[in-house]
Design a protein around this motif. Structure first.
Motif, PDB file in Angstrom:
ATOM      1  N   TYR A   1     -34.923 -14.060   1.597  1.00  0.00           N
ATOM      2  CA  TYR A   1     -35.697 -15.494   1.437  1.00  0.00           C
ATOM      3  C   TYR A   1     -34.968 -16.579   1.594  1.00  0.00           C
ATOM      4  CZ  TYR A   1     -33.453 -14.684  -3.058  1.00  0.00           C
ATOM      5  OH  TYR A   1     -32.388 -14.199  -4.206  1.00  0.00           O
TER       6      TYR A   1
ATOM      7  N   GLN B   1     -47.791 -12.404   5.532  1.00  0.00           N
ATOM      8  CA  GLN B   1     -46.659 -12.106   6.541  1.00  0.00           C
ATOM      9  C   GLN B   1     -46.947 -11.944   7.973  1.00  0.00           C
ATOM     10  OE1 GLN B   1     -44.206  -8.893   4.990  1.00  0.00           O
ATOM     11  NE2 GLN B   1     -44.233  -9.830   2.914  1.00  0.00           N
TER      12      GLN B   1
ATOM     13  N   LEU C   1     -53.978  -8.040   0.968  1.00  0.00           N
ATOM     14  CA  LEU C   1     -54.137  -8.222   2.449  1.00  0.00           C
ATOM     15  C   LEU C   1     -54.862  -7.164   3.064  1.00  0.00           C
ATOM     16  CD1 LEU C   1     -51.103  -9.282   1.300  1.00  0.00           C
ATOM     17  CD2 LEU C   1     -51.407 -10.726   3.434  1.00  0.00           C
TER      18      LEU C   1
ATOM     19  N   LEU D   1     -41.018  -0.898   3.238  1.00  0.00           N
ATOM     20  CA  LEU D   1     -39.977  -2.308   3.209  1.00  0.00           C
ATOM     21  C   LEU D   1     -38.604  -1.543   3.266  1.00  0.00           C
ATOM     22  CD1 LEU D   1     -39.682  -5.354   3.142  1.00  0.00           C
ATOM     23  CD2 LEU D   1     -39.782  -5.021   0.456  1.00  0.00           C
TER      24      LEU D   1
ATOM     25  N   TYR E   1     -39.471  -3.699   7.967  1.00  0.00           N
ATOM     26  CA  TYR E   1     -40.269  -2.530   7.678  1.00  0.00           C
ATOM     27  C   TYR E   1     -40.111  -1.331   8.974  1.00  0.00           C
ATOM     28  CZ  TYR E   1     -43.095  -5.530   4.759  1.00  0.00           C
ATOM     29  OH  TYR E   1     -43.575  -6.566   3.653  1.00  0.00           O
TER      30      TYR E   1
ATOM     31  N   ASN F   1     -38.992 -16.721   4.543  1.00  0.00           N
ATOM     32  CA  ASN F   1     -38.890 -15.323   4.199  1.00  0.00           C
ATOM     33  C   ASN F   1     -39.003 -14.323   5.498  1.00  0.00           C
ATOM     34  OD1 ASN F   1     -39.217 -16.220   1.442  1.00  0.00           O
ATOM     35  ND2 ASN F   1     -41.350 -16.086   1.660  1.00  0.00           N
TER      36      ASN F   1
ATOM     37  N   MET G   1     -49.119  -7.521  -3.068  1.00  0.00           N
ATOM     38  CA  MET G   1     -47.800  -7.850  -3.497  1.00  0.00           C
ATOM     39  C   MET G   1     -47.803  -8.705  -4.760  1.00  0.00           C
ATOM     40  SD  MET G   1     -47.245 -11.001  -0.790  1.00  0.00           S
ATOM     41  CE  MET G   1     -45.480 -11.543  -1.395  1.00  0.00           C
ATOM     42  N   GLY G   2     -46.679  -8.694  -5.454  1.00  0.00           N
ATOM     43  CA  GLY G   2     -46.530  -9.510  -6.558  1.00  0.00           C
ATOM     44  C   GLY G   2     -46.253 -11.035  -6.207  1.00  0.00           C
ATOM     45  N   ARG G   3     -46.158 -11.605  -7.217  1.00  0.00           N
ATOM     46  CA  ARG G   3     -45.550 -13.201  -6.994  1.00  0.00           C
ATOM     47  C   ARG G   3     -44.303 -13.098  -6.622  1.00  0.00           C
ATOM     48  NH1 ARG G   3     -48.527 -16.774  -8.929  1.00  0.00           N
ATOM     49  NH2 ARG G   3     -50.435 -16.248 -10.632  1.00  0.00           N
ATOM     50  N   GLY G   4     -43.995 -14.303  -5.683  1.00  0.00           N
ATOM     51  CA  GLY G   4     -42.652 -14.294  -5.157  1.00  0.00           C
ATOM     52  C   GLY G   4     -42.586 -13.927  -3.604  1.00  0.00           C
ATOM     53  N   ALA G   5     -41.220 -13.658  -3.473  1.00  0.00           N
ATOM     54  CA  ALA G   5     -41.012 -13.411  -1.874  1.00  0.00           C
ATOM     55  C   ALA G   5     -40.860 -12.035  -1.669  1.00  0.00           C
ATOM     56  CB  ALA G   5     -39.759 -14.179  -1.564  1.00  0.00           C
ATOM     57  N   ASP G   6     -41.426 -11.142  -2.688  1.00  0.00           N
ATOM     58  CA  ASP G   6     -40.951  -9.740  -2.227  1.00  0.00           C
ATOM     59  C   ASP G   6     -41.866  -9.123  -1.161  1.00  0.00           C
ATOM     60  OD1 ASP G   6     -40.833  -8.516  -5.826  1.00  0.00           O
ATOM     61  OD2 ASP G   6     -39.517  -9.764  -4.559  1.00  0.00           O
ATOM     62  N   GLY G   7     -41.628  -8.139  -0.448  1.00  0.00           N
ATOM     63  CA  GLY G   7     -42.159  -7.702   0.621  1.00  0.00           C
ATOM     64  C   GLY G   7     -43.716  -7.138   0.266  1.00  0.00           C
ATOM     65  N   LEU G   8     -44.322  -6.469   1.089  1.00  0.00           N
ATOM     66  CA  LEU G   8     -45.708  -6.061   0.725  1.00  0.00           C
ATOM     67  C   LEU G   8     -45.522  -4.407   0.538  1.00  0.00           C
ATOM     68  CD1 LEU G   8     -47.612  -7.741   3.797  1.00  0.00           C
ATOM     69  CD2 LEU G   8     -47.890  -8.214   1.275  1.00  0.00           C
TER      70      LEU G   8
ATOM     71  N   GLY H   1     -47.965 -19.938  -3.465  1.00  0.00           N
ATOM     72  CA  GLY H   1     -47.184 -18.830  -3.679  1.00  0.00           C
ATOM     73  C   GLY H   1     -47.193 -17.500  -2.899  1.00  0.00           C
ATOM     74  N   ASN H   2     -48.153 -17.439  -2.523  1.00  0.00           N
ATOM     75  CA  ASN H   2     -48.324 -16.196  -1.632  1.00  0.00           C
ATOM     76  C   ASN H   2     -48.920 -16.692  -0.293  1.00  0.00           C
ATOM     77  OD1 ASN H   2     -47.107 -13.992  -3.154  1.00  0.00           O
ATOM     78  ND2 ASN H   2     -48.983 -14.000  -4.472  1.00  0.00           N
TER      79      ASN H   2
ATOM     80  N   PHE I   1     -38.713 -10.139   6.827  1.00  0.00           N
ATOM     81  CA  PHE I   1     -38.801  -8.762   6.234  1.00  0.00           C
ATOM     82  C   PHE I   1     -38.416  -7.763   7.547  1.00  0.00           C
ATOM     83  CE2 PHE I   1     -40.640 -10.206   2.356  1.00  0.00           C
ATOM     84  CZ  PHE I   1     -41.359 -11.296   3.022  1.00  0.00           C
TER      85      PHE I   1
ATOM     86  N   PHE J   1     -35.379  -7.408   2.716  1.00  0.00           N
ATOM     87  CA  PHE J   1     -35.969  -8.723   3.154  1.00  0.00           C
ATOM     88  C   PHE J   1     -34.985  -9.892   2.617  1.00  0.00           C
ATOM     89  CE2 PHE J   1     -37.279  -9.970  -1.379  1.00  0.00           C
ATOM     90  CZ  PHE J   1     -37.150  -8.646  -1.979  1.00  0.00           C
TER      91      PHE J   1
ATOM     92  N   ASP K   1     -50.631  -9.326  -7.369  1.00  0.00           N
ATOM     93  CA  ASP K   1     -51.894 -10.412  -7.452  1.00  0.00           C
ATOM     94  C   ASP K   1     -52.218 -10.946  -6.085  1.00  0.00           C
ATOM     95  OD1 ASP K   1     -49.711 -13.150  -8.403  1.00  0.00           O
ATOM     96  OD2 ASP K   1     -49.551 -11.787  -6.637  1.00  0.00           O
ATOM     97  N   TYR K   2     -51.835 -10.437  -5.069  1.00  0.00           N
ATOM     98  CA  TYR K   2     -52.319 -11.023  -3.787  1.00  0.00           C
ATOM     99  C   TYR K   2     -52.416  -9.597  -2.804  1.00  0.00           C
ATOM    100  CZ  TYR K   2     -51.814 -13.906   0.529  1.00  0.00           C
ATOM    101  OH  TYR K   2     -52.230 -14.460   1.519  1.00  0.00           O
TER     102      TYR K   2
END
Lengths: 115, 112
Positions: free
Chosen positions: A50, A104, B34, A45, A35, A31, B93-100, A100-101, A33, A48, B31-32
């Motif tokens: 993946y 970055q 930072l 953002l 910004y 991944n 961020m949510g699940r998956g590869a989305d940005g922050l 999963g997370n 990104f 991005f 759900d995450y």
């Protein structure tokens, strides 16, 4: 340690120019990104990716495009630079990870001025 | 609409005391979470994170607390040191590869 390298720390371009910002990461992250950071607005953002040749729009994609031809390299393109694109641009990369997370990791940024 | 809010633009704390930085969010799909630290002319540096399945995560002087019912998280730094002076960003961020999604940041100033 993860290393994210942005090709330029400072860049000055003229209105209407096509501008390329380059970013390379050395950790084989899937991944990547882009910004931008503006005073009082935090980081926002732009785009991005993946995977190679894949791209997704972020929150503020207008006026920008991206290219990811190789896994380690993610380029941000300003098709026709405008003064409101003067900003600090930050590239980041991450790996999906078993949970999963994953955090970055950011480069040091490119301060772009459009005159 | 701001999905991640840091309502204090700046915070001044005496060296050796506890620094508490706060962050609120509105999106239930996050759900995450930072925290990043940023010095001028440098990129953000990852500090600590927490998953929504936990309510506390600790790493040395840094502890993050998550209150899901209140949609609130906080970063505790104890004891505060002069090198902690920086801008701190909360991100989610949510699940998956989305940005922050970032808050606007809090400038922490540690006074001697």
């Amino acid at each position: 340690d993860v290393k994210v390298t942005q090709s330029s720390r400072y860049l000055v371009k003229r209105t209407g120019e096509k501008v390329f910002l380059e970013c390379v990461q050395d950790m084989d992250h899937e991944n990547m990104f882009w910004y931008r950071q503006d005073p009082g607005l935090g980081l926002r953002l732009i785009y991005f990716s993946y995977d190679v040749k894949m791209k997704e729009k972020g929150d503020i994609p207008e006026g920008y495009s991206v290219s990811r031809e190789k896994k380690e390299r993610f380029s941000l393109i300003l098709e026709s630079a405008s003064t409101n694109q003067t900003s600090m641009y930050l590239c980041a990369s991450s790996s999906p990870g078993p949970g999963g997370n994953q955090p970055q990791h950011f480069g040091d940024g490119t301060r772009l001025s459009i005159l | 609409d701001q999905q991640v809010k840091q309502n204090s633009p700046s915070l001044s704390v005496q060296e050796g005391r506890i620094s508490i930085l706060n962050c609120d969010y509105t999106n239930s799909m996050f759900d995450y979470f930072l925290w990043y630290k940023k010095y001028p002319a440098e990129g953000p540096t990852f500090l600590i994170s927490i998953s929504s399945i936990k309510d506390k995560n600790e790493d040395g002087r840094f502890t993050v607390f998550l209150n899901k019912s209140a949609k609130h998280l906080s970063l505790h730094i104890v004891p505060s040191q002069p090198g902690d002076s920086a801008v701190y960003f909360c991100a989610a961020m949510g699940r998956g590869a989305d940005g922050l999604t970032f808050g606007k940041g809090t400038h922490l100033i540690i006074q001697p």
